[in-house]
Every structure is written in C-alpha cells, then in structure tokens.
Design a protein around this motif. Structure first.
Motif, PDB file in Angstrom:
ATOM      1  N   ARG A  12       0.812  -1.209   0.000  1.00  0.00           N
ATOM      2  CA  ARG A  12       0.000   0.000   0.000  1.00  0.00           C
ATOM      3  C   ARG A  12       0.849   1.264   0.000  1.00  0.00           C
ATOM      4  NH1 ARG A  12      -4.563   0.725  -1.867  1.00  0.00           N
ATOM      5  NH2 ARG A  12      -5.403  -1.055  -0.717  1.00  0.00           N
ATOM      6  N   ARG A  13       1.930   1.280   0.770  1.00  0.00           N
ATOM      7  CA  ARG A  13       2.803   2.461   0.807  1.00  0.00           C
ATOM      8  C   ARG A  13       3.377   2.742  -0.578  1.00  0.00           C
ATOM      9  NH1 ARG A  13       8.008   4.431   1.648  1.00  0.00           N
ATOM     10  NH2 ARG A  13       8.163   6.119   3.200  1.00  0.00           N
ATOM     11  N   GLU A  14       3.749   1.689  -1.305  1.00  0.00           N
ATOM     12  CA  GLU A  14       4.306   1.862  -2.646  1.00  0.00           C
ATOM     13  C   GLU A  14       3.265   2.379  -3.624  1.00  0.00           C
ATOM     14  OE1 GLU A  14       7.581   1.545  -3.559  1.00  0.00           O
ATOM     15  OE2 GLU A  14       7.774   1.495  -1.386  1.00  0.00           O
ATOM     16  N   ILE A  15       2.028   1.922  -3.447  1.00  0.00           N
ATOM     17  CA  ILE A  15       0.946   2.408  -4.310  1.00  0.00           C
ATOM     18  C   ILE A  15       0.727   3.903  -4.080  1.00  0.00           C
ATOM     19  CG2 ILE A  15      -1.525   2.279  -4.771  1.00  0.00           C
ATOM     20  CD1 ILE A  15      -1.402  -0.689  -4.166  1.00  0.00           C
ATOM     21  N   ILE A  16       0.687   4.295  -2.818  1.00  0.00           N
ATOM     22  CA  ILE A  16       0.504   5.718  -2.503  1.00  0.00           C
ATOM     23  C   ILE A  16       1.638   6.543  -3.096  1.00  0.00           C
ATOM     24  CG2 ILE A  16       0.465   7.414  -0.631  1.00  0.00           C
ATOM     25  CD1 ILE A  16      -0.818   5.217   1.117  1.00  0.00           C
ATOM     26  N   LEU A  17       2.867   6.064  -2.937  1.00  0.00           N
ATOM     27  CA  LEU A  17       4.023   6.800  -3.451  1.00  0.00           C
ATOM     28  C   LEU A  17       3.969   6.906  -4.970  1.00  0.00           C
ATOM     29  CD1 LEU A  17       6.648   8.197  -2.679  1.00  0.00           C
ATOM     30  CD2 LEU A  17       7.802   5.986  -2.829  1.00  0.00           C
ATOM     31  N   GLY A  46       2.518  13.497   6.100  1.00  0.00           N
ATOM     32  CA  GLY A  46       1.908  14.564   5.321  1.00  0.00           C
ATOM     33  C   GLY A  46       2.366  14.523   3.875  1.00  0.00           C
ATOM     34  N   LYS A  47       1.833  15.433   3.076  1.00  0.00           N
ATOM     35  CA  LYS A  47       2.148  15.450   1.643  1.00  0.00           C
ATOM     36  C   LYS A  47       3.619  15.732   1.396  1.00  0.00           C
ATOM     37  CE  LYS A  47       0.785  18.839  -1.034  1.00  0.00           C
ATOM     38  NZ  LYS A  47       0.065  19.769  -1.934  1.00  0.00           N
ATOM     39  N   ALA A  48       4.205  16.632   2.205  1.00  0.00           N
ATOM     40  CA  ALA A  48       5.626  16.952   2.029  1.00  0.00           C
ATOM     41  C   ALA A  48       6.498  15.722   2.244  1.00  0.00           C
ATOM     42  CB  ALA A  48       6.041  18.064   2.980  1.00  0.00           C
ATOM     43  N   ASP A  49       6.075  14.850   3.149  1.00  0.00           N
ATOM     44  CA  ASP A  49       6.843  13.632   3.407  1.00  0.00           C
ATOM     45  C   ASP A  49       6.760  12.660   2.235  1.00  0.00           C
ATOM     46  OD1 ASP A  49       7.552  13.964   6.456  1.00  0.00           O
ATOM     47  OD2 ASP A  49       5.441  14.513   6.238  1.00  0.00           O
ATOM     48  N   ILE A  50       5.625  12.675   1.537  1.00  0.00           N
ATOM     49  CA  ILE A  50       5.501  11.843   0.333  1.00  0.00           C
ATOM     50  C   ILE A  50       6.465  12.347  -0.738  1.00  0.00           C
ATOM     51  CG2 ILE A  50       3.959  11.025  -1.483  1.00  0.00           C
ATOM     52  CD1 ILE A  50       1.615  11.398   0.422  1.00  0.00           C
ATOM     53  N   LEU A  51       6.506  13.668  -0.913  1.00  0.00           N
ATOM     54  CA  LEU A  51       7.416  14.239  -1.905  1.00  0.00           C
ATOM     55  C   LEU A  51       8.872  13.915  -1.558  1.00  0.00           C
ATOM     56  CD1 LEU A  51       7.721  16.015  -4.447  1.00  0.00           C
ATOM     57  CD2 LEU A  51       7.910  17.991  -2.915  1.00  0.00           C
ATOM     58  N   ALA A  81      -8.606   9.429   2.380  1.00  0.00           N
ATOM     59  CA  ALA A  81      -7.511  10.358   2.657  1.00  0.00           C
ATOM     60  C   ALA A  81      -6.911  10.100   4.036  1.00  0.00           C
ATOM     61  CB  ALA A  81      -8.011  11.796   2.561  1.00  0.00           C
ATOM     62  N   SER A  82      -7.762   9.773   5.021  1.00  0.00           N
ATOM     63  CA  SER A  82      -7.252   9.536   6.368  1.00  0.00           C
ATOM     64  C   SER A  82      -6.302   8.349   6.417  1.00  0.00           C
ATOM     65  CB  SER A  82      -8.408   9.317   7.338  1.00  0.00           C
ATOM     66  OG  SER A  82      -9.197   8.200   6.928  1.00  0.00           O
ATOM     67  N   SER A  83      -6.492   7.402   5.511  1.00  0.00           N
ATOM     68  CA  SER A  83      -5.635   6.213   5.493  1.00  0.00           C
ATOM     69  C   SER A  83      -4.239   6.524   4.972  1.00  0.00           C
ATOM     70  CB  SER A  83      -6.271   5.112   4.644  1.00  0.00           C
ATOM     71  OG  SER A  83      -7.510   4.713   5.182  1.00  0.00           O
ATOM     72  N   VAL A  84      -4.122   7.591   4.187  1.00  0.00           N
ATOM     73  CA  VAL A  84      -2.808   7.980   3.675  1.00  0.00           C
ATOM     74  C   VAL A  84      -1.874   8.296   4.835  1.00  0.00           C
ATOM     75  CG1 VAL A  84      -1.533   9.705   2.323  1.00  0.00           C
ATOM     76  CG2 VAL A  84      -3.746   8.841   1.499  1.00  0.00           C
ATOM     77  N   TYR A  85      -2.427   8.902   5.882  1.00  0.00           N
ATOM     78  CA  TYR A  85      -1.605   9.325   7.015  1.00  0.00           C
ATOM     79  C   TYR A  85      -1.066   8.155   7.848  1.00  0.00           C
ATOM     80  CZ  TYR A  85      -3.338  13.994   5.938  1.00  0.00           C
ATOM     81  OH  TYR A  85      -3.633  15.181   5.293  1.00  0.00           O
TER      82      TYR A  85
END
Length: 393
Positions: A214-219, A256-261, A247-251
C-alpha cells in the motif's frame, strides 16, 4: 512634513520590472513559494503598490510568461532579412543569445503550463507554434528528407538544449555559453530525429494501477499526480482517491504530503545512484563508462519517467533540510558526468562539460513530457544517440 514619495513619478517600466522580478523568483522558489510581499520587497515598493499594476499573482505569472515568449519571438523574427527564413545559423545564434540573456527566467517554460488557465494555455501554445515553424521550416529546407513530424521532434530537442541553461547555476562566461549552446543546437539539428509513433502521446495511454504494498501504491500515485498537476495542485484527498483508499488512510503511511514528496526524491536519488554505480562498475575505460552512463540514464527515465520528472521539477517544494541534502546528491551525480566527459574530451574545461551535461540531461527530461516513454516508440534508442550527440558537440 511632506512625504518623500509625494510628487515623485513612478518609473514607466515599473510594471515590466515587477514581472521580471517575479519571473526570477518563480524560477528560484516555485510559483507557490513566492508571495506578493516578497515580489514587492525586491522591486522596492509596498505590496499594495503592486495592485496598481496587477490584480493578482496569477496576472503577474501570465505577464512574466508573456514577456518571455515575446522576447523569444522578437529574437527569432528574422523576417526583415532577405531569405532569413532559410538561415538556421542566424536562428541558432539568436536562440543562444536569448538563452544567456534570459537565463534567470527561462525556466518558466518548464512548468508554467501547470498553473495557466485553458485560455492562457491556448494563447501561449499558439505563440509556441509560431516559434516551432520558424525553426522547422528552415530545417526542412536544409534536410528535405525529413518529414514534418521529424522536424518537430528535432525542433523540440533543439529548444531543450537552449532551455537547459536555465535549469542549473553552473558558472560559465556568457560568450562561451553561447558558443557551446549554438554548437550543441546545430549538432542536434543534424542528428536522427527522435520521432514518436503517432497515438502514444502522454495522456493517450490508459494509466494502470500499480501493484504492490500500500505504501508503494501511494508513493507511485502521488508521483504520477505531482508530475501531471504540480505538487501544490495535488491534495491528500486526491492522492487517497487515486490510491484506492480514504484520505485519512494515507496518514498511516506518511505524516503529510511533504513527506511523500521527500520519499519520492530519496527514492529517485537511490535509483540514480544505483544506476550510476552499475554503469561504472563494469566499464572498460572512461569512454565506455560514459556510454554506459548515457544508456543507464535513458533506461532509468523510461522505467521511472514520472519519478525522474518530479525529481527535477519539484525541488523547491521539499522541506529545507531534505532540499539541501538532495541537491548535494544531484550535484555529485552531475560531477560524475563532468569527470567522465572531460576525460573523454580533454579539450573541454569542466565548466564547458557541465553545460553540455545539463543540456544532454535536459533533452531527455523535456522529451519525456512530450511523449509517453514506451519502447514501442523507439525513443530509448533515439535518446541514447541524441545524448551522445549533445555531449560530443
């Protein structure tokens, strides 16, 4: 006591000055990273004074983009010269001068499309078509064996060479920079065209859902969205929807979004480092190492085109600590290219090799935004040759 500003006339070029300052700041910090107050401070006026000339920051962006396009069209307008439309050398010289003169603002061409309304996007594209024709027509006259699509592909690659000077801060004398860019642009115009197969442009192919943790899919989905719309236009809700979760599951996976970037940047940095190490480890000599570096960079761009594009375009949106660390890694990577190129071409200085390296890398990055990187297009083979052409110019 009378205010010192009373009776003082505002400079006639203040509106142009605001647009120029804003363009430089947008290129340095990103559109969303610049405030009206900051623009006003550099110009030397108050923020309310900006509104005498522009009603919004977006209006300043449009004016800055218009200024760049107008300068480009003016510089390449050779209609007053007899048979000027046949003179590629004059066009190349004009583009080289333009690239050097507008080095601090030419970076607008790489990302401004993300923020423009449909109306302004259409206007700018129409002007760019004029520029394309000014280059493609004399190119077709010189190389009648080319088709229209071939000429367009070569024109795009040539403009990428000149635009590359705005993507880095390598120090080089203006005259030498013009000579190098002119030479590299001419070499690209004589090269085989990197023409894609019709129907494979970016956005035509369906987007598949990545398979994995799931983390890889989000990334992966975040990177795809960042590339298409820009970091600031993407929110966590959109990322969650694209990833098939709330959206809550992303966290659960990223604070946060900056951490994804940041995670995307570190992933890209790791891929570049791995590809570089693999290319160098089996090389017979410097020339073979450089060839393998070219092939590995193109291969990486084909496999991770979204990731590579975001890596190069979204630096300004990283948290400060991550930004400094990753820029250091980027510089070290470029210096490896420079070391090899100087070893293969000892007549070049390090600064000249640096400019050619950035030009070669930029051609691949720019063309990746034009066509979907699918091996059916043969673009991987074309770009390997084209990078070699630029580095040997």
């Amino acid at each position: 006591m009378q205010s010192p500003t009373v009776g003082r006339q505002r400079p006639k070029d203040r509106k142009d000055r605001i647009a120029q300052v804003a363009a430089e700041l947008f290129c340095e910090q990103g559109y969303h990273g610049v405030s009206l107050e900051e623009i006003a401070g550099v110009v030397g006026i108050s923020a309310p004074a900006v509104y005498r000339h522009f009603d919004s920051k977006y209006a300043i962006l449009v004016a800055a983009g218009r200024g760049l396009i107008d300068a480009t069209l003016t510089a390449t307008d050779l209609s007053s010269s007899e048979d000027a439309w046949l003179d590629l050398e004059a066009l190349l010289a004009a583009l080289a001068r333009l690239a050097v003169t507008h080095r601090r603002t030419a970076g607008l061409y790489q990302w401004q499309w993300r923020y423009l309304t449909d109306k302004h996007d259409a206007e700018f594209r129409a002007d760019l078509e004029v520029l394309f024709r000014r280059i493609a027509l004399p190119l077709l006259n010189e190389r009648p064996e080319l088709g229209v699509a071939d000429a367009e592909a070569i024109t795009r690659a040539t403009l990428s060479v000149f635009g590359s000077l705005a993507t880095h801060r390598a120090v080089i004398a203006k005259g030498k920079a013009e000579q190098l860019l002119h030479r590299a642009g001419r070499a690209v115009m004589q090269a085989s065209p990197p023409t894609p197969i019709s129907g494979l442009e970016l956005g035509v192919l369906p987007v598949s859902v990545p398979i994995g943790a799931r983390r890889e899919i989000i990334l992966a989905e975040s990177v795809r969205l960042f590339r298409l719309y820009g970091y600031h236009e993407v929110n966590v809700e959109l990322i969650g929807h694209a990833s098939g979760i709330n959206a809550s599951s992303v966290y659960r996976y990223f604070p946060g979004k900056a951490d994804i970037l940041a995670a995307a940047f570190y992933r890209a940095s790791e891929r570049v480092t791995e590809a570089t190490a693999a290319a160098l480890s089996g090389a017979r000599d410097d020339a073979d190492a450089l060839r393998r570096m070219i092939e590995s960079y193109v291969e990486l761009t084909f496999e991770r085109s979204d990731l590579v594009t975001v890596y190069l375009a979204e630096n300004n949106n990283l948290p400060e600590g991550d930004r400094h660390e990753l820029r250091k890694v980027q510089r070290l990577h470029v210096e490896e290219w420079v070391r090899l190129l100087v070893a293969v071409r000892p007549e070049l200085t390090a600064s000249e090799a640096r400019v050619l390296t950035h030009a070669a890398l930029n051609v691949v990055t720019d063309l990746s935004r034009w066509v979907y990187f699918d091996r059916r297009t043969g673009m991987n083979r074309h770009l390997v040759r084209l990078m070699g052409v630029v580095l040997n110019a």
